[in-house]
Design a protein around this motif. Structure first.
Motif, PDB file in Angstrom:
ATOM      1  N   TRP A 320       0.822  -1.222   0.000  1.00 25.68           N
ATOM      2  CA  TRP A 320       0.000   0.000   0.000  1.00 25.68           C
ATOM      3  C   TRP A 320       0.852   1.266   0.000  1.00 25.68           C
ATOM      4  CZ3 TRP A 320      -4.471   0.515  -1.895  1.00 25.68           C
ATOM      5  CH2 TRP A 320      -5.412  -0.512  -1.817  1.00 25.68           C
ATOM      6  N   LYS A 321       2.039   1.180   0.597  1.00 25.05           N
ATOM      7  CA  LYS A 321       2.913   2.363   0.618  1.00 25.05           C
ATOM      8  C   LYS A 321       3.248   2.778  -0.814  1.00 25.05           C
ATOM      9  CE  LYS A 321       6.953   4.015   3.096  1.00 25.05           C
ATOM     10  NZ  LYS A 321       8.119   3.601   3.876  1.00 25.05           N
ATOM     11  N   GLY A 322       3.540   1.781  -1.664  1.00 24.45           N
ATOM     12  CA  GLY A 322       3.842   2.071  -3.072  1.00 24.45           C
ATOM     13  C   GLY A 322       2.685   2.794  -3.725  1.00 24.45           C
ATOM     14  N   ARG A 323       1.481   2.295  -3.507  1.00 23.75           N
ATOM     15  CA  ARG A 323       0.296   2.893  -4.139  1.00 23.75           C
ATOM     16  C   ARG A 323      -0.023   4.278  -3.559  1.00 23.75           C
ATOM     17  NH1 ARG A 323      -2.775   5.899  -5.304  1.00 23.75           N
ATOM     18  NH2 ARG A 323      -4.959   5.721  -5.923  1.00 23.75           N
ATOM     19  N   LYS A 324      -0.010   4.359  -2.213  1.00 23.35           N
ATOM     20  CA  LYS A 324      -0.489   5.603  -1.594  1.00 23.35           C
ATOM     21  C   LYS A 324       0.505   6.751  -1.722  1.00 23.35           C
ATOM     22  CE  LYS A 324      -4.236   3.863   1.058  1.00 23.35           C
ATOM     23  NZ  LYS A 324      -5.241   4.129   2.039  1.00 23.35           N
ATOM     24  N   SER A 325       1.773   6.410  -1.979  1.00 24.02           N
ATOM     25  CA  SER A 325       2.753   7.501  -2.106  1.00 24.02           C
ATOM     26  C   SER A 325       2.935   7.909  -3.567  1.00 24.02           C
ATOM     27  CB  SER A 325       4.098   7.057  -1.538  1.00 24.02           C
ATOM     28  OG  SER A 325       4.586   5.983  -2.323  1.00 24.02           O
ATOM     29  N   ALA A 326       2.159   7.279  -4.471  1.00 23.18           N
ATOM     30  CA  ALA A 326       2.456   7.428  -5.903  1.00 23.18           C
ATOM     31  C   ALA A 326       2.350   8.864  -6.416  1.00 23.18           C
ATOM     32  CB  ALA A 326       1.557   6.512  -6.724  1.00 23.18           C
ATOM     33  N   PHE A 327       1.361   9.646  -5.924  1.00 26.99           N
ATOM     34  CA  PHE A 327       1.231  11.029  -6.435  1.00 26.99           C
ATOM     35  C   PHE A 327       2.517  11.812  -6.144  1.00 26.99           C
ATOM     36  CE2 PHE A 327      -3.691  11.672  -6.149  1.00 26.99           C
ATOM     37  CZ  PHE A 327      -3.859  10.645  -7.039  1.00 26.99           C
ATOM     38  N   ALA A 328       2.897  11.791  -4.867  1.00 27.25           N
ATOM     39  CA  ALA A 328       4.087  12.560  -4.488  1.00 27.25           C
ATOM     40  C   ALA A 328       5.330  11.968  -5.142  1.00 27.25           C
ATOM     41  CB  ALA A 328       4.231  12.557  -2.978  1.00 27.25           C
ATOM     42  N   ALA A 329       5.308  10.637  -5.338  1.00 25.55           N
ATOM     43  CA  ALA A 329       6.503   9.950  -5.861  1.00 25.55           C
ATOM     44  C   ALA A 329       6.880  10.416  -7.257  1.00 25.55           C
ATOM     45  CB  ALA A 329       6.274   8.437  -5.860  1.00 25.55           C
ATOM     46  N   VAL A 330       5.899  10.840  -8.066  1.00 20.65           N
ATOM     47  CA  VAL A 330       6.258  11.243  -9.427  1.00 20.65           C
ATOM     48  C   VAL A 330       7.169  12.468  -9.425  1.00 20.65           C
ATOM     49  CG1 VAL A 330       4.337  10.181 -10.680  1.00 20.65           C
ATOM     50  CG2 VAL A 330       4.111  12.518  -9.837  1.00 20.65           C
ATOM     51  N   GLY A 331       7.223  13.156  -8.284  1.00 13.99           N
ATOM     52  CA  GLY A 331       8.189  14.253  -8.132  1.00 13.99           C
ATOM     53  C   GLY A 331       9.619  13.750  -8.319  1.00 13.99           C
ATOM     54  N   ARG A 332       9.843  12.425  -8.125  1.00  9.47           N
ATOM     55  CA  ARG A 332      11.189  11.844  -8.308  1.00  9.47           C
ATOM     56  C   ARG A 332      11.572  11.704  -9.773  1.00  9.47           C
ATOM     57  NH1 ARG A 332      13.706   9.615  -3.642  1.00  9.47           N
ATOM     58  NH2 ARG A 332      12.399  10.250  -1.908  1.00  9.47           N
ATOM     59  N   ILE A 333      10.546  11.679 -10.645  1.00  4.75           N
ATOM     60  CA  ILE A 333      10.871  11.469 -12.065  1.00  4.75           C
ATOM     61  C   ILE A 333      10.483  12.660 -12.940  1.00  4.75           C
ATOM     62  CG2 ILE A 333      10.790   8.928 -11.959  1.00  4.75           C
ATOM     63  CD1 ILE A 333       7.973   9.126 -13.250  1.00  4.75           C
ATOM     64  N   SER A 334       9.907  13.686 -12.341  1.00  2.00           N
ATOM     65  CA  SER A 334       9.524  14.859 -13.129  1.00  2.00           C
ATOM     66  C   SER A 334       9.489  16.090 -12.229  1.00  2.00           C
ATOM     67  CB  SER A 334       8.141  14.630 -13.746  1.00  2.00           C
ATOM     68  OG  SER A 334       7.704  15.782 -14.404  1.00  2.00           O
TER      69      SER A 334
END
Ligand SMILES: Cc1cc2nc3c(=O)[nH]c(=O)nc-3n(C[C@H](O)[C@H](O)[C@H](O)COP(=O)(O)OP(=O)(O)OC[C@H]3O[C@@H](n4cnc5c(N)ncnc54)[C@H](O)[C@@H]3O)c2cc1C
Length: 486
Positions: A320-334
């Motif tokens: 769930w951490k992978g899924r729930k952090s996904a919005f903020a995580a895209v900051g790592r690639i863009s």
């Protein structure tokens, strides 16, 4: 004296020290919500702690004809809590008390600033929780959830916020305190509570909420399933649900979203997958076991790669951490991204995702997809670099085309993030002028002066009594062949 000074003069002596913020630097900290591209510094900020204080502030706004905007935690993604430059921002985050938990009635009464997850954490030891679970649940407020009718991963099975609210205390736009609904499951008369849920702060300010508490399920199974493509994963979603199973959640992430989540939280998703599904099943242990086998069989029908069943809460938590952090995580690639929110029938997932990728290619941007697949609620994340000339415009164009695509499929311009200031301009694409006029009549019944969160939801602010414009053209649902006019 200006109107805002009149409000200040009226409320300042009646509120505790520190409640009013006039300092410009401090006011600036409230200039936007989660949609940071829309910013306005409020003329005045008031931090309230009780229904009486909210009523005092709103009455003053009403008397001096000053607009006001309620703000919960400010995590909204459509600019709903964006302040008004000549108005008062009423901050509800300071109303954080859980007032009552009644386990026999399965109800809790909370102040609107209570954080969504805090209520579940409070009720969990007794075997209960608050079911609506936006991915922002560790920070967003229950008042904000009500105003946005928020959803979340588990709303596929358990419904949206509106299905879990039985009563509210509302401070009307005139500053009156009224009770709507209560502890009972249903009340006669018009469903005013249903109207309030999702009204985005345009009908007044909610100062107390009575919510249902749901029993924790006996068993929970979480599966992480890798697929070669979003197409295969989309077909598996339709098949799982047509097999008669109602998972608590089915979430999908595509390769780009997986890459971002891996970089941000090392969630250890299947390597090289073109898409993953997170499927959660809950209920009586015997049912969950049978359903798990059906889900696995249906996934294999669609050539699933790795299928992982979480062995314990730690593994479930990581999935769930992978899924729930996904919005903020895209900051790592863009460096920049737009979080889009649209809905389509879930049977159209595969073709729509293919069209989104064509749109991305044509606009020269990348799009990562992470979304509630079970109810067809897409969250395309349009990635761009604002420092490069023209990129922001291209991202906006791609975003708008994605919404048009959702409409052409008979879907919606928002599933759960609301219209706010961001999507007001898209409302005429989904609704006819008559539809919008009817909504305005309702709004005017609550707030004839348009002081409560003006400039949100509606494309053009029309005043009560203003004659409606001529209606012409087909409704988008008709154009899409999804509805007929009788
Ligand atoms: C990382 C991330 C993930 C998210 N995931 C989800 C998700 O899975 N599902 C989902 O639905 N949303 C999601 N959201 C959006 C957002 O968290 C929700 O809309 C949430 O309900 C907003 O709550 P808030 O307290 O932050 O409200 P705010 O942003 O402060 O306000 C939202 C709206 O509610 C109004 N409002 C606030 N309090 C009151 C009140 N007491 N009375 C009347 N009106 C009020 C405001 O005027 C505004 O129009 C996500 C946001 C982020 C940043």
């Amino acid at each position: 004296m200006s109107r805002i000074e009149s409000v200040l003069e009226h409320i300042e002596p009646r509120l505790p020290a520190g409640a009013i913020v006039t300092d410009e630097t401090e006011r600036k900290t409230y200039e936007c919500d989660g949609l940071a591209v829309h910013r306005t510094v409020p003329a005045l900020v008031v931090r309230v702690t009780s229904t009486a204080e909210v009523a005092l502030a709103v009455r003053a706004c009403h008397e001096f004809d000053v607009p006001f905007v309620a703000r919960g935690s400010g995590t909204g993604l459509s600019g709903g809590a964006q302040p008004h430059a000549e108005g008062v921002l009423i901050v509800m985050a300071t109303m954080r008390d859980i007032l009552d938990i009644d386990l026999i009635a399965q109800r809790a009464v909370v102040q609107p600033g209570v954080i969504n997850l805090d209520l579940s954490n409070e009720a969990n030891p007794d075997g209960y929780y608050f079911a609506p679970d936006p991915s922002s649940q560790s920070v967003c407020s229950i008042g904000g959830n009500v105003a946005e009718n928020s959803g979340g991963a588990h709303c596929l099975k358990y419904g949206f916020t509106t299905n879990h609210v039985t009563g509210c205390t509302l401070v009307t736009a005139q500053g009156e305190i009224v009770e709507i609904g209560g502890q009972a499951p249903e009340y006669p008369g018009y469903d005013l509570l249903g109207v309030l849920c999702g009204s985005e702060g345009t009908l007044g300010i909610v100062t107390e909420v009575t919510v249902r508490l749901t029993r924790l399920p006996e068993a929970v199974e979480t599966l992480l399933i890798g697929f070669d493509s979003t197409d295969a994963a989309g077909e598996a979603v339709s098949d799982i649900i047509s097999a008669g199973i109602m998972p608590a959640a089915i979430e999908m992430m595509d390769a780009l979203a997986i890459e971002a989540a891996e970089k941000a939280v090392a969630c250890n998703y299947p390597e090289g997958a073109g898409a993953v599904l997170v499927v959660e099943l809950d209920g009586p242990a015997i049912d969950v076991e049978l359903e798990r086998e059906t889900v696995i069989a249906r996934a294999r029908d669609h050539h699933a790669g790795e299928i992982r069943v979480a062995v314990d809460d730690v593994e479930r938590g990581l999935i769930w951490k992978g899924r729930k952090s996904a919005f903020a995580a895209v900051g790592r690639i863009s460096p920049d991204y737009i979080v889009q929110d649209g809905v389509i029938p879930r049977s159209r997932l595969g073709p729509v995702l293919a069209s989104i990728s064509t749109i991305a290619e044509e606009c020269g941007v990348r799009v990562a997809n992470v979304f509630h697949a079970g109810d067809g609620n897409l969250h395309p994340l349009v990635l761009f670099d604002g420092a490069l000339e023209g990129q922001a415009e291209l991202a906006e164009t791609a975003s708008g085309r994605i919404l048009d695509l959702c409409l052409s499929e008979g879907g919606s311009i928002t599933g759960e993030h609301g219209v706010g200031s961001d999507k007001a301009k898209f409302m005429p694409r989904m609704f006819t002028n008559e539809d919008l006029d009817t909504m305005q009549i309702l709004r005017c019944a609550f707030d004839p002066s348009h002081l409560s969160n003006p400039g949100k939801v509606f494309p053009t602010p029309r005043l009560c009594g203003e004659p409606p414009r001529r209606t012409s053209g087909e409704h988008p649902l008709q154009t899409a062949g999804k509805a007929e006019l009788f």
